[in-house]
Design a protein around this motif. Structure first.
Motif, mmCIF file in Angstrom:
data_model
loop_
_atom_site.group_PDB
_atom_site.id
_atom_site.type_symbol
_atom_site.label_atom_id
_atom_site.label_comp_id
_atom_site.label_asym_id
_atom_site.label_seq_id
_atom_site.Cartn_x
_atom_site.Cartn_y
_atom_site.Cartn_z
ATOM 1 N N ALA A 200 0.825 -1.205 0.000
ATOM 2 C CA ALA A 200 0.000 0.000 0.000
ATOM 3 C C ALA A 200 0.861 1.258 0.000
ATOM 4 N N GLU A 201 1.928 1.228 0.782
ATOM 5 C CA GLU A 201 2.831 2.376 0.801
ATOM 6 C C GLU A 201 3.490 2.583 -0.560
ATOM 7 N N GLY A 202 3.872 1.458 -1.183
ATOM 8 C CA GLY A 202 4.465 1.574 -2.513
ATOM 9 C C GLY A 202 3.490 2.129 -3.532
ATOM 10 N N ALA A 203 2.216 1.629 -3.478
ATOM 11 C CA ALA A 203 1.204 2.142 -4.399
ATOM 12 C C ALA A 203 0.952 3.629 -4.164
ATOM 13 N N LYS A 204 0.961 4.019 -2.877
ATOM 14 C CA LYS A 204 0.756 5.423 -2.548
ATOM 15 C C LYS A 204 1.881 6.279 -3.123
ATOM 16 N N GLN A 205 3.111 5.853 -2.919
ATOM 17 C CA GLN A 205 4.243 6.606 -3.453
ATOM 18 C C GLN A 205 4.215 6.651 -4.978
ATOM 19 N N ALA A 206 3.828 5.498 -5.590
ATOM 20 C CA ALA A 206 3.732 5.476 -7.048
ATOM 21 C C ALA A 206 2.667 6.445 -7.549
ATOM 22 N N ALA A 207 1.502 6.457 -6.843
ATOM 23 C CA ALA A 207 0.441 7.378 -7.250
ATOM 24 C C ALA A 207 0.881 8.834 -7.091
ATOM 25 N N ILE A 208 1.602 9.112 -5.990
ATOM 26 C CA ILE A 208 2.080 10.482 -5.780
ATOM 27 C C ILE A 208 3.063 10.881 -6.882
ATOM 28 N N LEU A 209 3.994 9.967 -7.179
ATOM 29 C CA LEU A 209 4.968 10.269 -8.226
ATOM 30 C C LEU A 209 4.297 10.414 -9.583
ATOM 31 N N GLU A 210 3.301 9.543 -9.863
ATOM 32 C CA GLU A 210 2.589 9.649 -11.139
ATOM 33 C C GLU A 210 1.831 10.963 -11.236
ATOM 34 N N SER A 211 1.195 11.364 -10.106
ATOM 35 C CA SER A 211 0.478 12.635 -10.101
ATOM 36 C C SER A 211 1.427 13.807 -10.312
ATOM 37 N N GLU A 212 2.581 13.750 -9.634
ATOM 38 C CA GLU A 212 3.559 14.808 -9.833
ATOM 39 C C GLU A 212 4.075 14.824 -11.270
ATOM 40 N N GLY A 213 4.229 13.614 -11.858
ATOM 41 C CA GLY A 213 4.662 13.561 -13.255
ATOM 42 C C GLY A 213 3.632 14.171 -14.189
ATOM 43 N N ARG A 214 2.335 13.812 -13.942
ATOM 44 C CA ARG A 214 1.280 14.410 -14.785
ATOM 45 C C ARG A 214 1.236 15.927 -14.607
ATOM 46 N N LYS A 215 1.431 16.360 -13.347
ATOM 47 C CA LYS A 215 1.424 17.798 -13.098
ATOM 48 C C LYS A 215 2.564 18.486 -13.844
ATOM 49 N N GLU A 216 3.754 17.886 -13.757
ATOM 50 C CA GLU A 216 4.901 18.461 -14.441
ATOM 51 C C GLU A 216 4.702 18.442 -15.955
ATOM 52 N N ALA A 217 4.138 17.320 -16.476
ATOM 53 C CA ALA A 217 3.896 17.226 -17.919
ATOM 54 C C ALA A 217 2.861 18.257 -18.372
ATOM 55 N N ALA A 218 1.787 18.405 -17.558
ATOM 56 C CA ALA A 218 0.772 19.395 -17.926
ATOM 57 C C ALA A 218 1.353 20.806 -17.912
ATOM 58 N N PHE A 219 2.207 21.062 -16.888
ATOM 59 C CA PHE A 219 2.837 22.387 -16.820
ATOM 60 C C PHE A 219 3.718 22.635 -18.034
ATOM 61 N N ARG A 220 4.475 21.613 -18.406
ATOM 62 C CA ARG A 220 5.352 21.785 -19.564
ATOM 63 C C ARG A 220 4.538 21.893 -20.860
ATOM 64 N N ASP A 221 3.434 21.098 -20.965
ATOM 65 C CA ASP A 221 2.580 21.211 -22.154
ATOM 66 C C ASP A 221 1.962 22.598 -22.246
ATOM 67 N N ALA A 222 1.504 23.110 -21.090
ATOM 68 C CA ALA A 222 0.915 24.452 -21.105
ATOM 69 C C ALA A 222 1.959 25.495 -21.497
#
Length: 326
Positions: A200-222
Motif C-alpha cells: 500500500a505504501e508503494g502504491a501510494k508513493q507510485a500514485a504520488i509520483l505519477e500525479s507529480e509527473g502528470r502535473k509536471e507534464a501538464a505544466f510543460r505542455d501548457a
C-alpha cells in the motif's frame, strides 16, 4: 643382641610415627586426650604427647559434592514427579562436623531429601517445572540453616533431574506443538500485514509520483502551448503588418499555410475514403498569385476612390474665386 636391636629400632620407628603427624593441605585432624577432644591439627607437621594423645577424626575441608537420590514427590495439584538433586557442601568447623553429627554425608543427604519433598509438595506442577531457581534458593536457605550447627556450609543446591508422568509429558508436548503452531500463524499474519502495508505504501508513493509527473507534464505542455501561441501571434502580427504594407508575398505565405493545414486535416479525417490531390502543384501557386492580384486591385480602387483636393483659381479680372469643375 642383634634381634633385640632390630626390635628396638622397629619400636622407635613406630613411636616416632605415632607422635609426629604430617597433615596435608585441605585436611584437618582432631586430637583426643584420653578420648576427649583437645585441639585440631592444621596442615603441616605436629607432635603429639605419646601414650596420651591420639588422632580422633580426619576431616576433609575441601568442597564436596553429595548426590541426593531420586525420589517420587506429589505436587500440590496431585501430580507425581520424580526429582533428584546435588548439593555442594564445605566443612568450616572440623570439631563440630566430627562430634556433633554421626555420618555427616548421610545426614546431609537425608536432610536434602526431606526438604526437597516439602518444597516441591507445596508447589503446583507448572511451578515445579518452570521455577527451578526458586526451588534451589528455598532449599539452600533451609538446609544451610539446618547444617550450620554441624560446622558445614552449604554453597549450592541444584535440581539435577525432574521427570513428570508420561501422560503429563504427552500433554505438554501437545500443548507445546499447539503453542508453536499458534506462534507460526501469528508470525505469518504479521508478515502478511507488513507486506500489505508495504504494498500500500508503494502504491501510494507510485500514485504520488505519477500525479507529480502528470502535473509536471501538464505544466510543460501548457508552457509549450503558450510559447507556440506567442510564436504564432508574433508570426500573425508580422504577416498582418506585411499585408498592411501591401507585401504580396506575405499574403501568399499566409494563404498557402492555411491551405496546407486544411489539406492535412482532410487527409487525417478517418471518414474520408477519397482524397483529391491537384494534378499540378503549380495550380496552388497560381491561385495564391491570383488572390494576391485581387488584393492589389482592391487596394488601388480604394486609393482612386478618394477625392483629390483642388487649388482655388481666380478670374481674369481679379474677381471672386471660381469653383473647380469636375
Amino acid at each position: 643382641m642383634t634381634y633385640f636391636a632390630v626390635v628396638l629400632l622397629v619400636f622407635a620407628v613406630i613411636f616416632v610415627f605415632s607422635i609426629v603427624k604430617i597433615v596435608p593441605q585441605g585436611r584437618e585432624l582432631t586430637v583426643e586426650r584420653f578420648g576427649k577432644y583437645t585441639k585440631t591439627l592444621k596442615p603441616g607437621i605436629s607432635i603429639l604427647i605419646p601414650f596420651v594423645e591420639r588422632i580422633g577424626r580426619r576431616m576433609n575441608m575441601m568442597e564436596q559434592v553429595l548426590d541426593v537420590p531420586q525420589q517420587e514427590v506429589i505436587t500440590k495439584d496431585n501430580a507425581m514427579v520424580k526429582v533428584d538433586a546435588i548439593v555442594f557442601i564445605q566443612v568450616m568447623d572440623a570439631p563440630s562436623a566430627a562430634y556433633r553429627v554421626e555420618n555427616l554425608p548421610y545426614a546431609i543427604t537425608q536432610l536434602c531429601s526431606t526438604n526437597l519433598r516439602t518444597v516441591v509438595g507445596s508447589m503446583d506442577l507448572d511451578e515445579v517445572l518452570f521455577q527451578r531457581d526458586n526451588i534451589n534458593s528455598r532449599l539452600l536457605t533451609v538446609i544451610d540453616a539446618a547444617t550450620e550447627p554441624w560446622g558445614v556450609k552449604v554453597n549450592r543446591i541444584e535440581i539435577k533431574d525432574l521427570t513428570p508422568p508420561v501422560d503429563i509429558t504427552n500433554a505438554m508436548a501437545r500443548q507445546m506443538k499447539a503453542e508453536r503452531e499458534r506462534r507460526a500463524v501469528i508470525t505469518e499474519a504479521e508478515g502478511e500485514k507488513q507486506a500489505a502495508i508495504a504494498r500500500a505504501e508503494g502504491a501510494k508513493q507510485a500514485a504520488i509520483l505519477e500525479s507529480e509527473g502528470r502535473k509536471e507534464a501538464a505544466f510543460r505542455d501548457a508552457e509549450a502551448r503558450e510559447r507556440a501561441a506567442e510564436a504564432e501571434a508574433k508570426a500573425t502580427a508580422m504577416v498582418s503588418e506585411a499585408i498592411a504594407r501591401g507585401d504580396v508575398n506575405a499574403i501568399n505565405y499566409f494563404v498557402a499555410q492555411k491551405y496546407v493545414e486544411a489539406f492535412a486535416e482532410l487527409a487525417r479525417n478517418p471518414t474520408a475514403k477519397t482524397v483529391i490531390v491537384p494534378a499540378e502543384m503549380s495550380g496552388l501557386v497560381g491561385t495564391i498569385a491570383g488572390i494576391g492580384e485581387l488584393v492589389g486591385l482592391a487596394r488601388n480602387q480604394q486609393q482612386t476612390a478618394r477625392p483629390a483636393p483642388a487649388a482655388p483659381t481666380r478670374s481674369a479680372r481679379g474677381g471672386g474665386a471660381v469653383p473647380p469643375t469636375e
